[in-house]
Design a protein around this motif. Structure first.
Motif, PDB file in Angstrom:
ATOM      1  N   MET A 197       8.892 -23.513  13.464  1.00 62.26           N
ATOM      2  CA  MET A 197       8.709 -22.087  13.178  1.00 62.26           C
ATOM      3  C   MET A 197       8.033 -21.911  11.807  1.00 62.26           C
ATOM      4  SD  MET A 197      10.052 -20.307  15.704  1.00 62.26           S
ATOM      5  CE  MET A 197      11.004 -18.831  15.464  1.00 62.26           C
ATOM      6  N   ARG A 198       7.131 -20.935  11.736  1.00 64.64           N
ATOM      7  CA  ARG A 198       6.413 -20.707  10.477  1.00 64.64           C
ATOM      8  C   ARG A 198       7.115 -19.617   9.648  1.00 64.64           C
ATOM      9  NH1 ARG A 198       0.228 -19.745  12.263  1.00 64.64           N
ATOM     10  NH2 ARG A 198       1.155 -18.076  13.484  1.00 64.64           N
ATOM     11  N   ASP A 199       7.037 -19.745   8.335  1.00 61.78           N
ATOM     12  CA  ASP A 199       7.517 -18.656   7.477  1.00 61.78           C
ATOM     13  C   ASP A 199       6.543 -17.495   7.600  1.00 61.78           C
ATOM     14  OD1 ASP A 199       9.753 -19.909   6.535  1.00 61.78           O
ATOM     15  OD2 ASP A 199       8.765 -20.733   4.756  1.00 61.78           O
ATOM     16  N   VAL A 200       7.089 -16.265   7.470  1.00 62.18           N
ATOM     17  CA  VAL A 200       6.255 -15.072   7.651  1.00 62.18           C
ATOM     18  C   VAL A 200       6.258 -14.236   6.366  1.00 62.18           C
ATOM     19  CG1 VAL A 200       5.887 -12.999   9.047  1.00 62.18           C
ATOM     20  CG2 VAL A 200       6.847 -15.061  10.101  1.00 62.18           C
ATOM     21  N   ALA A 201       5.089 -13.786   5.974  1.00 58.24           N
ATOM     22  CA  ALA A 201       4.972 -12.982   4.750  1.00 58.24           C
ATOM     23  C   ALA A 201       4.354 -11.621   5.055  1.00 58.24           C
ATOM     24  CB  ALA A 201       4.114 -13.713   3.736  1.00 58.24           C
ATOM     25  N   ILE A 202       4.694 -10.687   4.195  1.00 52.12           N
ATOM     26  CA  ILE A 202       4.057  -9.360   4.259  1.00 52.12           C
ATOM     27  C   ILE A 202       2.877  -9.391   3.295  1.00 52.12           C
ATOM     28  CG2 ILE A 202       4.368  -6.895   3.860  1.00 52.12           C
ATOM     29  CD1 ILE A 202       7.390  -7.393   4.453  1.00 52.12           C
ATOM     30  N   VAL A 203       1.688  -9.144   3.821  1.00 51.37           N
ATOM     31  CA  VAL A 203       0.496  -9.244   2.980  1.00 51.37           C
ATOM     32  C   VAL A 203      -0.155  -7.884   2.701  1.00 51.37           C
ATOM     33  CG1 VAL A 203       0.017 -11.628   3.625  1.00 51.37           C
ATOM     34  CG2 VAL A 203      -0.936  -9.764   5.015  1.00 51.37           C
ATOM     35  N   GLY A 204       0.351  -6.836   3.367  1.00 48.22           N
ATOM     36  CA  GLY A 204      -0.210  -5.508   3.112  1.00 48.22           C
ATOM     37  C   GLY A 204       0.771  -4.426   3.527  1.00 48.22           C
ATOM     38  N   VAL A 205       0.791  -3.330   2.784  1.00 46.46           N
ATOM     39  CA  VAL A 205       1.668  -2.219   3.143  1.00 46.46           C
ATOM     40  C   VAL A 205       0.916  -0.895   3.003  1.00 46.46           C
ATOM     41  CG1 VAL A 205       3.830  -3.366   2.492  1.00 46.46           C
ATOM     42  CG2 VAL A 205       2.605  -2.020   0.786  1.00 46.46           C
ATOM     43  N   GLY A 206       1.356   0.096   3.748  1.00 50.55           N
ATOM     44  CA  GLY A 206       0.746   1.424   3.649  1.00 50.55           C
ATOM     45  C   GLY A 206       1.732   2.481   4.086  1.00 50.55           C
ATOM     46  N   SER A 207       1.499   3.676   3.638  1.00 51.54           N
ATOM     47  CA  SER A 207       2.433   4.752   3.986  1.00 51.54           C
ATOM     48  C   SER A 207       1.779   6.110   3.803  1.00 51.54           C
ATOM     49  CB  SER A 207       3.667   4.644   3.094  1.00 51.54           C
ATOM     50  OG  SER A 207       4.577   5.665   3.376  1.00 51.54           O
ATOM     51  N   THR A 208       2.140   7.055   4.648  1.00 50.14           N
ATOM     52  CA  THR A 208       1.742   8.441   4.419  1.00 50.14           C
ATOM     53  C   THR A 208       2.767   9.091   3.499  1.00 50.14           C
ATOM     54  OG1 THR A 208       3.093   9.294   6.217  1.00 50.14           O
ATOM     55  CG2 THR A 208       0.828   8.660   6.758  1.00 50.14           C
ATOM     56  N   GLN A 209       2.474  10.289   3.090  1.00 53.64           N
ATOM     57  CA  GLN A 209       3.505  11.081   2.433  1.00 53.64           C
ATOM     58  C   GLN A 209       4.504  11.525   3.499  1.00 53.64           C
ATOM     59  OE1 GLN A 209       2.255  13.989  -0.359  1.00 53.64           O
ATOM     60  NE2 GLN A 209       4.109  15.196  -0.153  1.00 53.64           N
ATOM     61  N   PHE A 210       5.756  11.601   3.131  1.00 51.99           N
ATOM     62  CA  PHE A 210       6.781  12.071   4.054  1.00 51.99           C
ATOM     63  C   PHE A 210       6.981  13.570   3.861  1.00 51.99           C
ATOM     64  CE2 PHE A 210       9.388   8.017   5.067  1.00 51.99           C
ATOM     65  CZ  PHE A 210       8.228   7.313   5.224  1.00 51.99           C
ATOM     66  N   GLY A 211       7.442  14.219   4.889  1.00 50.05           N
ATOM     67  CA  GLY A 211       7.698  15.656   4.777  1.00 50.05           C
ATOM     68  C   GLY A 211       7.386  16.329   6.082  1.00 50.05           C
ATOM     69  N   ARG A 212       6.568  17.373   6.011  1.00 50.39           N
ATOM     70  CA  ARG A 212       6.177  18.071   7.226  1.00 50.39           C
ATOM     71  C   ARG A 212       4.681  17.884   7.388  1.00 50.39           C
ATOM     72  NH1 ARG A 212       7.944  23.746   7.741  1.00 50.39           N
ATOM     73  NH2 ARG A 212       7.985  23.216   9.930  1.00 50.39           N
ATOM     74  N   ALA A 213       4.326  16.989   8.297  1.00 49.36           N
ATOM     75  CA  ALA A 213       2.925  16.586   8.427  1.00 49.36           C
ATOM     76  C   ALA A 213       2.081  17.677   9.053  1.00 49.36           C
ATOM     77  CB  ALA A 213       2.846  15.331   9.279  1.00 49.36           C
ATOM     78  N   GLN A 214       0.862  17.800   8.562  1.00 54.16           N
ATOM     79  CA  GLN A 214      -0.078  18.726   9.192  1.00 54.16           C
ATOM     80  C   GLN A 214      -0.904  18.002  10.231  1.00 54.16           C
ATOM     81  OE1 GLN A 214      -2.081  20.465   5.820  1.00 54.16           O
ATOM     82  NE2 GLN A 214      -0.772  22.243   5.939  1.00 54.16           N
ATOM     83  N   TRP A 215      -0.803  16.668  10.253  1.00 55.77           N
ATOM     84  CA  TRP A 215      -1.616  15.887  11.152  1.00 55.77           C
ATOM     85  C   TRP A 215      -0.808  15.468  12.366  1.00 55.77           C
ATOM     86  CZ3 TRP A 215      -3.890  12.035   7.055  1.00 55.77           C
ATOM     87  CH2 TRP A 215      -4.694  12.757   6.165  1.00 55.77           C
ATOM     88  N   SER A 216      -1.540  14.989  13.386  1.00 60.21           N
ATOM     89  CA  SER A 216      -0.871  14.497  14.590  1.00 60.21           C
ATOM     90  C   SER A 216      -0.183  13.171  14.291  1.00 60.21           C
ATOM     91  CB  SER A 216      -1.901  14.290  15.697  1.00 60.21           C
ATOM     92  OG  SER A 216      -2.697  13.160  15.389  1.00 60.21           O
ATOM     93  N   LEU A 217       0.710  12.801  15.190  1.00 63.56           N
ATOM     94  CA  LEU A 217       1.449  11.549  15.018  1.00 63.56           C
ATOM     95  C   LEU A 217       0.486  10.360  14.916  1.00 63.56           C
ATOM     96  CD1 LEU A 217       4.065   9.911  14.998  1.00 63.56           C
ATOM     97  CD2 LEU A 217       4.125  10.085  17.487  1.00 63.56           C
ATOM     98  N   LEU A 218      -0.475  10.291  15.825  1.00 61.43           N
ATOM     99  CA  LEU A 218      -1.380   9.134  15.810  1.00 61.43           C
ATOM    100  C   LEU A 218      -2.251   9.112  14.559  1.00 61.43           C
ATOM    101  CD1 LEU A 218      -2.570   8.570  19.487  1.00 61.43           C
ATOM    102  CD2 LEU A 218      -1.218   7.050  18.063  1.00 61.43           C
ATOM    103  N   LYS A 219      -2.615  10.281  14.088  1.00 64.84           N
ATOM    104  CA  LYS A 219      -3.445  10.319  12.884  1.00 64.84           C
ATOM    105  C   LYS A 219      -2.656   9.822  11.672  1.00 64.84           C
ATOM    106  CE  LYS A 219      -6.866  13.126  10.539  1.00 64.84           C
ATOM    107  NZ  LYS A 219      -7.520  14.407  10.404  1.00 64.84           N
ATOM    108  N   MET A 220      -1.388  10.222  11.609  1.00 61.41           N
ATOM    109  CA  MET A 220      -0.527   9.707  10.526  1.00 61.41           C
ATOM    110  C   MET A 220      -0.424   8.194  10.603  1.00 61.41           C
ATOM    111  SD  MET A 220       2.804  12.068   9.963  1.00 61.41           S
ATOM    112  CE  MET A 220       3.494  11.824  11.560  1.00 61.41           C
ATOM    113  N   MET A 221      -0.233   7.699  11.825  1.00 61.57           N
ATOM    114  CA  MET A 221      -0.060   6.260  11.992  1.00 61.57           C
ATOM    115  C   MET A 221      -1.343   5.508  11.651  1.00 61.57           C
ATOM    116  SD  MET A 221       2.322   6.450  15.374  1.00 61.57           S
ATOM    117  CE  MET A 221       2.329   4.726  15.699  1.00 61.57           C
ATOM    118  N   CYS A 222      -2.482   6.108  11.970  1.00 63.99           N
ATOM    119  CA  CYS A 222      -3.765   5.495  11.590  1.00 63.99           C
ATOM    120  C   CYS A 222      -3.881   5.418  10.069  1.00 63.99           C
ATOM    121  CB  CYS A 222      -4.933   6.308  12.135  1.00 63.99           C
ATOM    122  SG  CYS A 222      -5.183   6.097  13.892  1.00 63.99           S
ATOM    123  N   GLU A 223      -3.442   6.484   9.390  1.00 59.31           N
ATOM    124  CA  GLU A 223      -3.560   6.495   7.931  1.00 59.31           C
ATOM    125  C   GLU A 223      -2.713   5.390   7.320  1.00 59.31           C
ATOM    126  OE1 GLU A 223      -2.496  10.096   5.758  1.00 59.31           O
ATOM    127  OE2 GLU A 223      -2.385   8.906   3.925  1.00 59.31           O
TER     128      GLU A 223
END
Lengths: 249, 395
Positions: free
Chosen positions: B1-27
């Motif tokens: 088994m290989r060790d696994v690392a996190i090499v990148g992270v991203g996040s939208t602002q939390f709250g009340r989104a003006q965008w669609s779910l998929l658009k948030m997830m794309c961001e």
């Protein structure tokens, strides 16, 4: 496209003759007024630890309020657009004596405007609630101010009923459900088509301990801090109200 | 088994989104990809964490939607994972398995939830589907009501007081106020929510003894992490963070079936398994993100995970040990309480926040002294499905 800017200083350009003519017409245009008891100011300690003074607004403060409200007329979130546009017109109507028996209360934190509520007397026993606009969100400012408005109608103006409509789901939850208000769909509320609900004296006093709060009297020092009224930082206010998804990691 | 690392992270602002779910997830996903700097490298798999899209957003098979929006087809493996509020950590676990086994090299895990589609009553109803279908739900049980009963019992048994619950809320709101992506960036005070003259109006009962500020908000938001084998981390631009251990456990669905309802057995077991895999102990942890959907949970989870003795979590809180500058900072991001709780996404966002801490990139809410090990608990149902994760800076 940028919204048009309200011309704040139109009065400066009137000649004395025009002013005289307007004075004569004015007497005919202004509605008669019912005597209205003043709303005694109170202070509310918010969840943030800040103290909000709730007091009657002065007509002289309308211009500042209009300036704050105007940019919100383009904010669609939570129906700020329709509430702001209508409140703008109502306050302008109050300032220019075109709305009968109107009053306005403001919430003020450290001299800065945090919220506005208004309404009017339909007759001596019946009141009409107009709008509740929260400028500082997340601290139940709107809830406290709406409760103050109901307190004004029932306890200080001595009315039996207040007719209310909601223009946003938040308003419906906060007023119709939380109090709870009674349906009075047979009344045509002045705000138009939305079905009217009513707050009776009985409903008010049942809800009072839960929803109406505040401390009186307000010390002279604290009250003095609520004058002159100052506008909130527009950028901060709009960001808080719109709460867009602009921030990135 | 290989060790696994996190090499990148991203996040939208939390709250009340003006965008669609998929658009948030794309961001969020794009942010993670840019953060890692993957260049021309292909993403082999996409795992999506979500709890409510089928009901609230009338969308199913979200992973296919995300892959389509991001033009990752046709080569990418994709799957949506629903495990209640623990969906986020569960999806990461699936990603880790894929990379560790050699099935995939580069895996994107994205959590997303858009809850404002429904009103608060419907949101509470939808979350209450987590309760037992016959033993709890028909009797009107909601998650706040379960938490209220749990809190009452815990207070009686261990001496936790209302002020301790308020201290959790105050701490996490103070932390969240420093996090530009948090849903509620409002510092609150003890006087304002508990002891002052207007406290009951500011902070009304929700499910006694829990008040308004004891409960997390209903939030929209999306977060993403990019996983890669540890041996590949030099190919990416950011400091890698190793997934040192993961543990999961499942308790009885109905709280009434537990021998002692104040015990969160699944939290304890999941934490023990994660620590065992990481070959670390609770004493090694420098920063933790716990699942504080209700303030009481931060206190109890801090005990069940072994950071404090049973019944002493509130005492550590009182001593300031869980503040950002304390011995073990808990929820420096604001936690679910202030950062927000887009239910299916929360487990991913907890890991994103820990990665920022371990890289020293958390800005105003950065934990001092260069944290090396982070720990998260993602809590599903009322403790019936729990995933714990141990992270380590570097590989």
């Amino acid at each position: 496209m940028s919204p048009p800017v309200y011309d704040w200083d139109a009065d400066e350009y009137l000649t004395s003759e025009e002013e005289r003519m307007i004075d004569e017409l004015e007497a005919m245009l202004r509605p008669p007024a019912l005597p209205m008891a003043p709303y005694p100011p109170k202070s509310v300690l918010l969840a943030s630890g800040e103290t909000m003074v709730v007091r009657q607004a002065l007509v002289e403060e309308v211009d500042l309020m209009l300036k704050v409200i105007q940019p919100l007329s383009w904010v669609t979130r939570d129906f700020y657009d329709i509430v702001s546009a209508r409140l703008f017109a109502e306050l302008l109507g109050w300032k220019t004596h075109r709305v009968r028996d109107e009053y306005c209360l403001v919430g003020v934190i450290d001299g800065v405007l945090a919220g506005i509520v208004n309404g009017r007397l339909f007759d001596e026993k019946h009141g009409v609630s107009f709008h509740t606009l929260t400028l500082k969100r997340g601290l139940r400012v709107g809830s406290h101010l709406f409760a103050s408005k109901m307190e004004h109608h029932i306890e200080y103006l001595g009315q039996d009923e207040v007719w209310i409509v909601a223009e946003s789901p938040i308003g419906h939850r906060r007023w119709m459900i939380e109090y709870p208000l009674e349906k009075k769909f047979e009344v045509q509320h002045e705000l138009g088509g939305a079905p009217a609900w009513v707050l009776t004296r009985d409903t008010y006093f049942k809800a009072k301990s839960r929803l109406v709060t505040g401390t009186r009297p307000v010390s002279d020092e604290l009250l003095a801090k609520s004058y002159p009224l100052r506008e909130p930082d527009l950028r901060v206010m709009l960001t808080q109200i719109e709460h867009t998804l602009e921030a990135r990691v | 088994m290989r060790d696994v690392a996190i090499v990148g992270v991203g996040s939208t602002q939390f709250g009340r989104a003006q965008w669609s779910l998929l658009k948030m997830m794309c961001e969020a996903s794009n942010d993670a990809i840019v953060d890692a700097g993957i260049g021309e490298r292909k993403i082999d798999a996409v795992y999506v964490a979500n709890m409510g899209a089928s009901r609230n957003n009338r969308m199913a098979g979200l992973s296919s939607g995300l892959v389509d929006r991001m033009n990752l087809y046709p080569h990418t493996v994709s799957e949506t994972i629903e495990n209640g509020p623990a969906s986020g950590a569960s999806a990461i676990k699936h990603g880790v398995h894929s990379v560790a086994s050699g099935y995939c090299d580069l895996v994107l895990v994205c959590g997303g939830e858009r809850m404002q589609e429904v009103n608060n009553f419907e949101a509470t109803e939808f979350v209450s589907y987590l309760s037992h279908r016959y033993a709890e739900y028909p009797y009107g049980v909601t998650l706040p009501s379960l938490a209220g009963m749990f809190t009452r019992l815990y207070m009686e048994r261990y001496g936790v007081e209302a002020r301790h619950l308020a201290m959790v809320a105050i701490k996490n709101h103070l932390n969240g106020a420093k996090n530009k992506k948090a849903h509620l960036r409002i510092p609150i005070t003890m006087e304002g929510i508990l002891t002052g003259p207007d406290a009951l109006n500011n902070n009304p009962w929700i499910a006694e003894p829990l008040r308004f500020f004891d409960c997390c908000p209903v939030s929209d938001g999306s977060s993403a992490v990019l996983l890669a084998p540890a041996e590949m981390v030099k190919e990416f631009k950011k400091t890698p963070v190793l997934i040192a251990g993961m543990g999961q456990a499942t308790d009885s669905q109905a709280v009434q079936d537990r021998p002692d309802p104040t015990e969160l057995t699944a939290v304890r077991m999941a934490a023990e398994r994660a620590f065992a895999m990481a070959k670390l102990t609770p004493k090694d942890i420098d920063v933790a993100e716990l699942h504080d959907a209700f303030t009481i949970l931060e206190i109890v989870e801090s005990e069940e995970c072994g950071f404090f003795k049973k019944g002493e979590g509130h005492k550590a809180l009182e001593r300031g040990e869980t503040q950002i500058g304390g011995k073990l900072p808990i929820n420096p991001s604001g936690g679910l309480k202030s950062r927000g709780h887009p239910v299916g996404n929360t487990g991913v966002s907890q890991i994103v926040e820990l990665v920022l801490q371990l890289r020293g990139e958390a800005g105003d809410y950065q934990v001092p002294k260069q944290p090396k090990h982070g720990f998260a608990v993602n809590f599903g149902g009322f403790g019936n499905n729990v995933v714990a994760t141990v992270l380590k800076r570097g590989v």
